[in-house]
Design a protein around this motif. Sequence first.
Motif, short mmCIF file in Angstrom:
data_model
loop_
_atom_site.label_atom_id
_atom_site.label_comp_id
_atom_site.label_asym_id
_atom_site.label_seq_id
_atom_site.Cartn_x
_atom_site.Cartn_y
_atom_site.Cartn_z
N ARG A 326 -15.87 -123.73 -36.99
CA ARG A 326 -15.80 -125.19 -37.15
C ARG A 326 -17.18 -125.83 -37.05
NH1 ARG A 326 -10.85 -123.60 -36.22
NH2 ARG A 326 -9.06 -124.95 -36.63
N CYS A 327 -18.08 -125.24 -36.29
CA CYS A 327 -19.45 -125.73 -36.27
C CYS A 327 -20.13 -125.49 -37.62
CB CYS A 327 -20.25 -125.03 -35.17
SG CYS A 327 -19.90 -125.59 -33.49
N ILE A 328 -19.90 -124.30 -38.20
CA ILE A 328 -20.52 -123.97 -39.48
C ILE A 328 -20.03 -124.91 -40.58
CG2 ILE A 328 -20.54 -122.20 -41.29
CD1 ILE A 328 -20.59 -120.13 -38.95
N VAL A 329 -18.74 -125.26 -40.55
CA VAL A 329 -18.19 -126.18 -41.55
C VAL A 329 -18.49 -127.63 -41.18
CG1 VAL A 329 -16.05 -126.79 -42.77
CG2 VAL A 329 -16.38 -124.48 -41.99
N ARG A 330 -19.01 -127.82 -39.96
CA ARG A 330 -19.34 -129.15 -39.42
C ARG A 330 -18.11 -130.02 -39.22
NH1 ARG A 330 -24.30 -131.33 -38.91
NH2 ARG A 330 -23.05 -132.78 -37.67
N LEU A 331 -16.97 -129.36 -38.90
CA LEU A 331 -15.81 -130.12 -38.44
C LEU A 331 -16.05 -130.59 -37.01
CD1 LEU A 331 -12.85 -127.99 -39.85
CD2 LEU A 331 -13.80 -130.13 -40.75
N ASP A 333 -19.56 -130.89 -34.12
CA ASP A 333 -21.02 -130.87 -34.07
C ASP A 333 -21.50 -129.84 -33.06
OD1 ASP A 333 -21.14 -132.96 -35.91
OD2 ASP A 333 -21.05 -134.49 -34.33
N PRO A 334 -22.42 -128.96 -33.45
CA PRO A 334 -22.97 -128.02 -32.48
C PRO A 334 -23.83 -128.74 -31.46
CG PRO A 334 -24.15 -127.87 -34.57
CD PRO A 334 -23.00 -128.80 -34.79
N THR A 335 -23.92 -128.18 -30.26
CA THR A 335 -24.76 -128.77 -29.22
C THR A 335 -26.23 -128.49 -29.51
OG1 THR A 335 -22.98 -128.48 -27.61
CG2 THR A 335 -25.20 -128.84 -26.74
N SER A 336 -26.51 -127.26 -29.97
CA SER A 336 -27.88 -126.91 -30.33
C SER A 336 -27.83 -125.69 -31.25
CB SER A 336 -28.71 -126.60 -29.08
OG SER A 336 -28.18 -125.50 -28.37
N GLY A 337 -28.99 -125.33 -31.79
CA GLY A 337 -29.07 -124.18 -32.67
C GLY A 337 -29.24 -124.57 -34.12
N GLU A 345 -30.80 -126.70 -43.85
CA GLU A 345 -30.39 -126.88 -42.46
C GLU A 345 -29.35 -127.99 -42.36
OE1 GLU A 345 -29.55 -126.36 -39.03
OE2 GLU A 345 -31.47 -125.31 -39.33
N ILE A 346 -28.17 -127.67 -41.79
CA ILE A 346 -27.11 -128.69 -41.67
C ILE A 346 -26.72 -128.96 -40.21
CG2 ILE A 346 -26.16 -128.07 -43.92
CD1 ILE A 346 -23.77 -126.83 -42.35
N ALA A 347 -27.24 -128.19 -39.28
CA ALA A 347 -26.81 -128.33 -37.88
C ALA A 347 -27.19 -129.68 -37.30
CB ALA A 347 -27.40 -127.21 -37.03
N THR A 348 -28.33 -130.21 -37.71
CA THR A 348 -28.83 -131.45 -37.11
C THR A 348 -28.52 -132.68 -37.94
OG1 THR A 348 -30.97 -131.03 -38.17
CG2 THR A 348 -30.68 -130.24 -35.90
N GLN A 351 -22.93 -136.82 -39.81
CA GLN A 351 -21.75 -136.56 -40.63
C GLN A 351 -21.91 -137.14 -42.04
OE1 GLN A 351 -19.08 -134.69 -40.24
NE2 GLN A 351 -19.74 -133.98 -38.23
N SER A 352 -22.57 -138.29 -42.16
CA SER A 352 -22.77 -138.87 -43.49
C SER A 352 -23.81 -138.07 -44.28
CB SER A 352 -23.23 -140.33 -43.37
OG SER A 352 -24.43 -140.42 -42.61
N ALA A 353 -24.85 -137.58 -43.60
CA ALA A 353 -25.89 -136.82 -44.28
C ALA A 353 -25.42 -135.43 -44.69
CB ALA A 353 -27.14 -136.72 -43.39
N VAL A 354 -24.43 -134.89 -43.97
CA VAL A 354 -23.97 -133.53 -44.27
C VAL A 354 -23.01 -133.51 -45.46
CG1 VAL A 354 -21.84 -133.33 -42.88
CG2 VAL A 354 -23.38 -131.38 -43.07
#
Length: 548
Positions: A326-331, A333-337, A345-348, A351-354
Motif C-alpha cells: 500500500r505504501c508502494i501504490v501510495r494508498l 503514506d510512508p513514514t520515511s524511505g 521518486e514517489i515516496a515524498t 497525494q495530488s503530485a503523485v
Amino acid sequence: MSDLLKIEGLRIALEGGGPEVVRGVDLAIREGETMCLVGESGSGKSLSALATMGLLPRNLEIRGGSIRLEGEEMLTASTRRMRALRATAMSMIFQEPMTALNPVARVGAQIDEVLKAHTDMDPGARRDRTLAMMDAVHLPDPERLFSSFPHQISGGQRQRIMIAMALILRPRLLIADEPTTALDVTTQKQILGLIRELREEQGTAVLFITHDMGVVAEIADDVTVLKLGEVMETQPVEQLLRRPRTEYARQLLASVPNAIPRPPRPATDASTVLAVQDLRKVYTSSTLFGRKRENTAAKDVTFDLKRGRTLGIVGESGSGKSTVARCIVRLIDPTSGSIRIAGSEIATLSQSAVKPHRRRVQIVFQDPMRSLNPRLEVGESIIEGPTNFGTPKAEAMERAKELLELVGLPRSAVDRFPHQFSGGQRQRIAIARALAMDPDLLVADEAVSALDVSVQAQVLELFAEIQKRLGVALLFITHDLRVAAQICDEVMVMQRGEVVEHGPAARVLAEPEHPYTQSLIEAAPGRHWDFAAFRPVAEAPAAAARGG
C-alpha cells in the motif's frame, strides 16, 4: 458405528420453479470423524451445509431429500426446534469472522450470549465457562480479550472466537465453511490443530468445507467431491489423494500448485521498474491519557524489481506485507524511505503530485466484488482510469474489450454487471481494469487466496501470460507458499515489519536459511503431498526411479 449426520438425495432449487443447484447429494459422517466437502465455487458445498443448519437464503427451496442429525429429520423440524438445535447439537463456523461477529459488541459478551440463550446458568458461571472456552481454543490472555471488540484482535484470534462460540455448548456436529482460507499458514496450522484436538476430546463430528487440498490432506478422514450440485465421488482421504476415481477429482488435484519452486526464468530485461530503499511505516496513536503509542508496520525494507519479473512477499498476518504494498501504490503514506517507479521518486510526493504517476502502478485486491462498483457495467469500470487521464471514451472502450479477451472473457462482458460473473471471472475483470492503465508495475495483494484451486491455477497462468506479452513487473503478496513457488522469481520473507530473508524463490523455498522461513514452510498444510502426481512427496523419487 452409526452415522451422526446423514444426508440423502438432497435437492435444492431456486424458488418459483427455478433450476436445481444441488442435485441429489448424499453424504454421511460418523461421531468423531471429519468429512471434507470439496469442489469449485458453485458446486453446492455451502448450500448443503446451510440446508443442514436450516439457514438457506429465502430465494432457495428444498425440493426433496432428507437430512437426519442423530436420527432426527431436520427438513421437517419446526423453526423453534431448529433454533434450539443450533449451538447445542450443531454449530457452524463461517469463512469471514469479521462479518459474522457483531462489531459493536465485546467478544466475551458474544460468546456469553450463546450460554444466555440456551442455558439457565447465572452470569458468574457463564463468565467462568466463557473464559475457560477461550483458554481451550488457545487465546492469549482471555481476561483481556474478553473485553475486546472484534476490530481490536487479529484475524486468527477472531476465528478462534468463532470456534469458541460454536463449541461452547459441545455440539455433536461442527460445520466449518472455509474457516482457514484467508489465514496465513501458521495461524491455519493452529486452527486445524485446534479443530482436530477438540474433535478428539469431545467426539464431535466435523463437516469441513474447503477448496484447499493441502487442508484436506491434513484434516480429513473421508472426502466428498461435488461438481455443479452433484456428488462425483466419496472416498477415504488417502485413497482419494492416491487414486481418484473421477476425471474431475484428478483435475482438482492437478490444479493444486506444486510446492517445489519453478526453475528461475532468465532475465530478458535488466531495467529496474521498482526500487525501494529503507522503507519505513510507523503508525502513531494516542492512549486515553494522551500518551503516544507507536507501531512499526514496516522497517527498513529494501529491494529492487526488474521488468517482467515477479517478487513474492510472504509472511504471517501482521508481518507488514500489505503495508509495503500500500505504501508502494501510495494508498498510504510512508513514514520515511525511498520508492522509485521507473526512476521517478514517489515516496515524498503529496497525494495530488503523485496522481500523474498512478497509471504506472496498479493494484489487484483479494476481493474483486469489493473493489468493483456493483452499479457500473464492467466496461465502465475498466475505462474509468484511462478516461480520467484523458483517453477518449470510444478508444478506452475498445481497449477494454481487447483486455477482456486477454484475460479470457468475451468482449460482450463490457455490458454486464459484476454480480453476473463468478468470483474467478470478477478477478479477471479486476486484472483487466488494472492493465487498462498500461502500468509498469502490477501489485497483486492476496489476489488468488479466495479462489478455488482450478480458478486459482487459471489466474496464475493468466499473470504469467500477461508478463510474457506485456513485460509488466509483478509484486505478488501471498500467504500461500505453494502459489509463491509457482509464480515467483524471487521471494522476500517478512516478520513483524522486517525482511528476514530475500533471494531466488528456488533457494528461499527449497533451502531456507532463516528459522522463521523454515517455520512457515513447516506449517504449510499438505506440504508432504505432490497432488499433481497423487502421491506423498517422499515417494516421488522412488517412483521416478521405477519409471512411475
